[in-house]
Design an enzyme around this catalytic site. Structure first.
Site, short mmCIF file in Angstrom:
data_model
loop_
_atom_site.label_atom_id
_atom_site.label_comp_id
_atom_site.label_asym_id
_atom_site.label_seq_id
_atom_site.Cartn_x
_atom_site.Cartn_y
_atom_site.Cartn_z
N ASP A 168 -2.60 20.16 4.43
CA ASP A 168 -2.44 18.81 3.91
C ASP A 168 -2.25 18.88 2.39
O ASP A 168 -2.08 19.97 1.82
CB ASP A 168 -3.67 17.97 4.29
CG ASP A 168 -3.36 16.51 4.51
OD1 ASP A 168 -2.64 15.94 3.67
OD2 ASP A 168 -3.84 15.93 5.51
N ASP B 153 4.93 12.54 5.23
CA ASP B 153 3.89 11.52 5.34
C ASP B 153 4.14 10.44 4.29
O ASP B 153 5.03 10.57 3.44
CB ASP B 153 2.53 12.20 5.12
CG ASP B 153 1.35 11.31 5.45
OD1 ASP B 153 1.54 10.28 6.12
OD2 ASP B 153 0.23 11.66 5.03
N GLU C 100 6.49 5.05 4.48
CA GLU C 100 6.84 3.69 4.93
C GLU C 100 7.79 2.96 3.97
O GLU C 100 8.49 2.06 4.45
CB GLU C 100 5.56 2.87 5.15
CG GLU C 100 4.75 3.31 6.35
CD GLU C 100 4.09 4.67 6.16
OE1 GLU C 100 4.03 5.42 7.15
OE2 GLU C 100 3.65 4.98 5.04
N ARG D 169 5.63 10.33 9.79
CA ARG D 169 4.73 9.23 10.11
C ARG D 169 5.51 7.95 10.42
O ARG D 169 5.23 7.27 11.40
CB ARG D 169 3.73 8.99 8.97
CG ARG D 169 2.63 8.02 9.37
CD ARG D 169 1.48 8.01 8.40
NE ARG D 169 1.79 7.31 7.15
CZ ARG D 169 0.92 7.13 6.17
NH1 ARG D 169 -0.31 7.61 6.29
NH2 ARG D 169 1.26 6.49 5.07
#
Length: 905
Positions: free
Chosen positions: A364, A479, A482, A561
């Site tokens: 991560d 990730d 959006e 994502r």
């Protein structure tokens, strides 16, 4: 009332009641009311000012709206109900012209009556009616005088209508509506004669009657598989939020596609190609209403008639799923909180020491220097590149790091190449004032690459290529796309524009379009963010996969994502920041099934949960389920307790080893399913109703699922349980581990209780009539691929019905797989004691291993002899278990790339 009869009733009222300009408010019943006041605080005066009807419903309470917050993981749905303010029968557009075209028809519509509620009414509309395929109908409603935004994903282009259609299309004159009827049954599968169509600059609405209440899809949400249509609101707008439950909560992805199962078992699907902020209302009429605040109304209707065919027809439009590399189907391990490279190495070594399969190690954001993309923290993570090389060369493993789209813009001038390169190339999303819009993410102030800009492909490839020279990763995890933003809009706020403050905002989380993302007025290449917001993750996936394939020269893996239709062609998806609780465990099953409907079969949830501390029992049950996610990864957050399979002691590790070795044994079958998905759009993880659509008991099952059509997974998902009761539809079913027959076809669907202690093997059952390939398992796919293959032949149990199966195999990583690169495809049939294989003549790939094991389930008598290609084999090479009715042939060596015949008579 049947769907056909209901449609005729409504058509009758529309045709004969809609004569004058006064609102016609007498409807057949309250269930035909469609909401004409989606805003808050409806009153009779406000309602009637819109030209709508106001009348209290007899059995309901007034509609109210509630503010939707992102602070809770489980929030009650807004209490929708029969509206007091509803559309009259004579509201909307009138069909003014109709002309035949090469592809179908072109219609002209004219707005009748008063203007709509939010301004900018388009008085004259055009409708392209496209009879594209015998099972695909396409229509577009748009403004012929002004070019409006249309979603820029690739879709088929047709120059003439299909020679025949399995549907009829009809239109009503006023109010205008389109009805699509299945010819074979007369069922009306789509019917927008419900009325109330609105087409304004920033508000579009259309409703349709549904043929039944059996509805699936519409994502991304955390909700049961079968949607409750009793006054539910779904919102669609990409959003960074930790997976709150409920249809109304807009999550990371946007998929305005549903599948409807008709009452006779036929299936249809509907896709609205629109990427603006949207809400969808389901009501028990049954009916559906689509509301969007931009673009056009671009609909596809798919006629199936099977559920599987609906998904195939949908993916033919939005793009077939990619075929992942073979290693991508192994087990993946990650966490945010290893603390250092040494922490990663320790966990990776522990997995190997306990013999637990693992193909991919992930990291991560903690590996980065100050959370800066394409950097490595030299203090705690120095030597990461050498570690990755060791994984690849010594341990036959692979490596995937995270990359976020937010690029820091506050580093010393010229010191951070990802920013200086992007600035020089002009590839960042811009503000209305010029220059990149600045938000705030993990590294602080950031700008955002505009992946719609063609120049961004070279920019992104350069950054990935140069970072790959430091850390030779095998795939990328994208990730926060959006795109996520820790401030509202930008560090400078947003202008007071119609884009940032539209006249109507769907009931999204927090109620603000700019919440946790960039300003809607921000400028992309040729577009406003208002229109393309929900495409951001998709466009990043396209750029990332193209860069990886160019840099590595072979198949790679992208897990994103945020997703949109066509994302499956470029990568996979994990279900986001879930929680370590039993509800999230259970709801992960409908999550993976939905994404298979959406054409993204490479999907899984974070095993054992991401947020919060898991428990030994929860993690055990999640491991037993997650071993059968198409994408299988354990991942948790910083400051949570370790939850890798080696962290709970030897007994847990032994269980994890067993269930994951079973996954690895089944990988030839799983890979074959992914090949079929990439070639024809079939699902990988499959709902039971797909295979048994006429069995009403299967329609709401989402705690069991199939791999393909042959393997039934029945996990234990209840806390404290030592058994699980599953439903087995009318088919012959065998225990996958030993071959004992559980149920005989012809006896009807049955409930079976299966014992399964906390550290048991996942209950698996094979469907009679199936032949599927297996392979002796090792702890990496590189090693497994060297081991002998096996075949499981599960007799159908029905006289004259042969067992069938297929195997697809190649090198597992070449580009242009199963089109240009070498491959092997073998079909198998078994009937009356004879197993035969047939090799696709285009095959040219020779597997590393041969067939060494054949198991025949459901063989009632011990064979007198066994032959291979006409040669009898010694009895030392086969055994027959009379209790289990299983024949096992082992120790043979049969080349799979050549046709063979095995008899056991």
């Amino acid at each position: 009332m049947s769907s056909k009869r209901a449609a005729l009733v409504v058509l009758f009222f529309f045709l004969f009641k809609s004569i004058n300009s006064e609102p016609q408010c007498t409807l057949p019943s309250e269930k035909y009311r469609f909401d004409c006041f989606p805003d808050d605080n409806a009153t009779a005066e406000k309602c009637e000012a819109r030209g709508c009807c106001w009348d209290k419903a007899t059995l309901t309470k007034p509609q109210k709206r509630v503010k939707i917050s992102s602070n809770s993981s489980s929030i009650a749905d807004p209490p929708l109900d029969v509206p007091y303010c509803f559309f009259p029968l004579n509201y909307g557009y009138k069909l003014a012209s109709k002309e035949e075209t090469k592809t179908g028809f072109k219609l002209g519509l004219v707005r009748e009556g008063s203007d709509g509620p939010y301004g900018g009414d388009v008085k004259n509309l055009a409708v392209d009616v496209l009879l594209e395929d015998q099972n695909r109908f396409h229509f577009k409603i748009y403004d012929p005088a002004n070019k409006r935004y249309e979603v820029p994903i690739p879709t088929p282009s047709v120059s003439e209508k299909s020679a025949a259609q399995n549907y009829d299309v009809s239109f009503t004159t006023f109010p205008f509506g389109i009805a699509v009827t299945r010819k074979s049954t007369g069922t009306v599968v789509f019917n927008s004669t419900a009325g109330g169509m609105i087409f304004e600059d920033q508000f579009l609405q259309i409703s349709s009657f549904l043929p039944s209440s059996n509805l699936y899809g519409i994502g991304e949400h955390v909700d049961p598989l079968k949607l409750n249509v009793s006054w539910r609101m779904a919102t669609l707008f990409s959003r960074d939020v930790a997976t709150p439950e409920g249809l109304k909560n807009n999550l990371y992805g946007v998929h305005p596609f549903y599948l409807s199962l008709e009452n006779d078992g036929n299936a249809n699907g509907v896709f609205l190609l629109n990427s603006n902020a949207m809400e969808i209302i389901l009501q028990p009429t049954p009916a559906i209403t689509f509301r969007s605040i931009g673009g056009i109304l671009d609909f596809y209707v798919f006629l199936g008639p099977t559920p599987e065919m609906v998904v195939q027809q949908y993916t033919e439009v939005v793009g077939r799923p990619l075929l992942p590399p073979y290693w991508g189907l192994g087990f993946h391990l990650c966490r945010w909180g290893y603390g250092s490279l040494n922490g990663t190495i320790t966990v990776n070594d522990n997995m190997r020491a306990k013999g637990i399969p693992q193909d991919v190690q992930w990291n991560d954001i903690e590996y980065m220097r100050e959370h800066l993309d394409f950097t490595v923290d030299s203090n705690k993570w120095g030597g990461l590149g050498d570690f990755v090389k060791k994984l690849q060369t010594q341990y036959n493993q692979h490596y995937i790091p995270i990359v976020d789209p937010g690029i820091s813009n506050v580093q010393p001038s010229g010191s951070y190449k990802p920013y200086s390169d992007g600035l020089k190339m002009g590839v960042f999303v811009n503000s209305t004032n010029g220059g990149p819009i600045v938000g705030k993410v993990w590294p602080g102030n950031t700008v955002f690459p505009d992946f719609l800009n063609p120049a961004s492909l070279d920019y992104w490839k350069t950054q990935i290529s140069e970072f790959h020279q430091v850390v030779p990763f095998d795939g990328l995890w994208i990730d926060m796309n959006e795109p996520s933003n820790f401030v509202e809009g930008s560090i400078s706020g947003c202008p007071k524009s119609k884009w940032d403050n539209p006249p109507y905002t769907p009931h999204i989380i927090d109620g603000k379009l700019n919440s946790k993302t960039v300003c809607m007025s921000a400028k992309h290449y040729g577009h406003r963010h208002y229109d393309v917001h929900s495409l951001y993750g998709y466009t990043e996936a396209v750029a990332t996969m193209r860069a990886l394939e160019s840099v590595r020269g072979k198949r790679s893996m992208v897990i994103s994502r945020s997703t949109y239709p066509n994302s499956g062609q470029h990568g996979g998806h994990w279900l986001g920041d879930n929680h370590a609780n039993w509800d999230n465990l259970r709801l992960s099953v409908p999550g993976i099934l939905n994404f298979n409907l959406f054409g993204i079969p490479l999907v899984g949830a974070d095993i054992c949960g991401f947020n919060g501390d898991t428990t030994l029992e929860l993690c055990a049950r999640w491991t037993q389920l997650g071993a059968f996610y198409p994408f299988s990864r354990n991942h948790n957050t910083i400051n949570a307790k370790p939850q890798d399979p080696a962290a709970f002691g030897d007994s847990f590790a032994a269980m994890a080893r067993t269930v994951l070795l079973m996954r690895y044994q089944l990988l030839p079958y799983l890979y074959t399913l992914f090949v079929e998905a990439s070639l024809s759009g079939k699902t990988v993880a499959t709902p039971l109703f797909f295979e048994f659509p006429k069995d009403s008991n299967t329609l709401a099952i989402d705690q069991q699922f199939l791999w393909g059509s042959s393997l039934l997974i029945t996990p234990v998902l209840q806390q404290g349980a030592s058994s699980v009761t599953g439903y087995f539809p009318d088919a012959t079913w065998y225990d996958a581990y030993e071959g004992a027959k559980l149920q005989q076809q012809g006896s009807g669907g049955q409930q079976h209780t299966l014992n399964c202690s906390m550290l048991c093997n996942t209950p698996l059952h094979i469907r009679g009539g199936s032949i599927f390939p297996v392979q002796q398992a090792a702890i990496t796919t590189v090693e497994s691929r060297k081991n002998p293959f096996g075949l499981v032949v599960a007799k159908s149990g029905v006289d004259g019905v042969p067992a069938k199966g297929i195997l697809h195999v190649d090198d597992g990583e070449s580009l242009d797989a199963f089109t240009k690169a070498p491959f092997l495809s073998v079909s198998f049939t078994a009937s009356k004691g004879v197993l035969k294989s047939s090799v696709d003549p285009k095959s040219s790939y020779q597997p590393q291993a041969s067939l060494a094991l054949i198991s025949v389930y459901g063989l009632e008598h011990k064979p007198a002899s066994v032959t291979i290609n006409g040669h009898a084999i010694s009895s030392e090479f086969y055994t027959y278990n009379s209790d289990l009715k299983v024949l096992t042939i082992r120790g043979v060596k049969i080349p799979l790339d050549k046709a063979f015949t095995v008899t056991y008579i």
